[in-house]
Write an enzyme that holds these catalytic residues in place. Structure first.
Site, short mmCIF file in Angstrom:
data_model
loop_
_atom_site.label_atom_id
_atom_site.label_comp_id
_atom_site.label_asym_id
_atom_site.label_seq_id
_atom_site.Cartn_x
_atom_site.Cartn_y
_atom_site.Cartn_z
N GLU A 73 0.82 -1.22 0.00
CA GLU A 73 0.00 0.00 0.00
C GLU A 73 0.85 1.27 0.00
O GLU A 73 0.40 2.34 0.37
CB GLU A 73 -0.95 0.00 1.21
N TYR A 119 -15.25 14.39 19.72
CA TYR A 119 -13.88 13.94 19.46
C TYR A 119 -13.65 13.50 18.02
O TYR A 119 -12.53 13.61 17.52
CB TYR A 119 -13.46 12.85 20.47
#
Ligand code: 13P
Length: 213
Positions: A73, A119
């Site tokens: 990746e 958050y």
């Protein structure tokens, strides 16, 4: 932090992610910037059992210069560093709830993780979903480049999340926050849900949007 310390930190965070079930088998890969290039988890390695000296090293032009063969990746990771220059680390996982979310047919690709708690706004920001390509396909980099650096976090359709942060700690914590939010979103799917208002999101973003998380 020295490269040696960063290698050891990478081993610790990856083991922690593995032991808490954020990664299974050889799924997932992690990279971090060093003074003369990048460190990256080796391809087909288990995040639970990394060895500091075997972590792959790439130079600034992404040539493999040390350690085991890097993750396939690499295109995906590279595109984040190149489109978001303040990026110090990138975490890609196949964690269960983010991956489940990435498979849903009725998701808004431009904004696929609703801001239901503060958050996720503060640590992760707005998340985009990019179309499916097979793992390791160089086109994954083109898909990330197409976002022009607007998103620190992305869902790869039918695959999993990728999160960039200013350093390894930020990228890991943001990945954890994203996974917990995906879990909440799936739990809440059957129920009418109240998301944060645009004003509440703007208030949170004011303190965070201009800095790299
Ligand atoms: P690597 O083993 O090459 O890092 O690939 C694992 C993965 O998560 C593919 O998406």
């Amino acid at each position: 932090m020295s490269e040696r310390e960063l290698r050891e930190e990478m081993v610790r965070y990856c083991r922690s992610l593995f032991e808490r079930g954020f990664s299974v088998g050889t799924a997932g890969n992690v990279s971090a910037r060093v003074a003369d290039g990048f460190l990256m988890t080796p391809t087909n390695s288990c995040l639970g059992f990394l060895e500091p000296e075997r972590i792959s090293k790439l130079d600034k032009d992404w040539n493999h210069v040390g350690g085991d063969k890097p993750s396939k990746e690499v295109f995906l990771h590279r595109a984040f560093y190149e489109t978001r220059p303040a990026t110090g680390a990138v975490v890609h996982l196949h964690c269960t709830h983010c991956t489940a979310l990435s498979c849903l047919a009725d998701l808004d690709d431009a904004d696929c993780v609703e801001p239901i708690t503060p958050y996720v706004v503060m640590r992760v920001g707005k998340v985009a979903r990019v179309p499916y390509v097979k793992p390791g396909d160089p086109r994954s980099g083109d898909l990330i480049r197409g976002l022009d650096g607007r998103h620190a976090a992305v869902l790869l359709a039918n695959h999993g999340p990728v999160v960039a942060g200013k350093d390894l700690t930020s990228a890991v914590y943001a990945s954890e926050e994203l996974e917990e939010t995906a879990k909440l979103l799936l739990m809440l799917r059957p129920f009418k849900t109240q998301r944060l208002t645009d004003t509440q999101v703007e208030e949170l973003e004011a303190g965070y949007a201009r800095q790299m998380r």
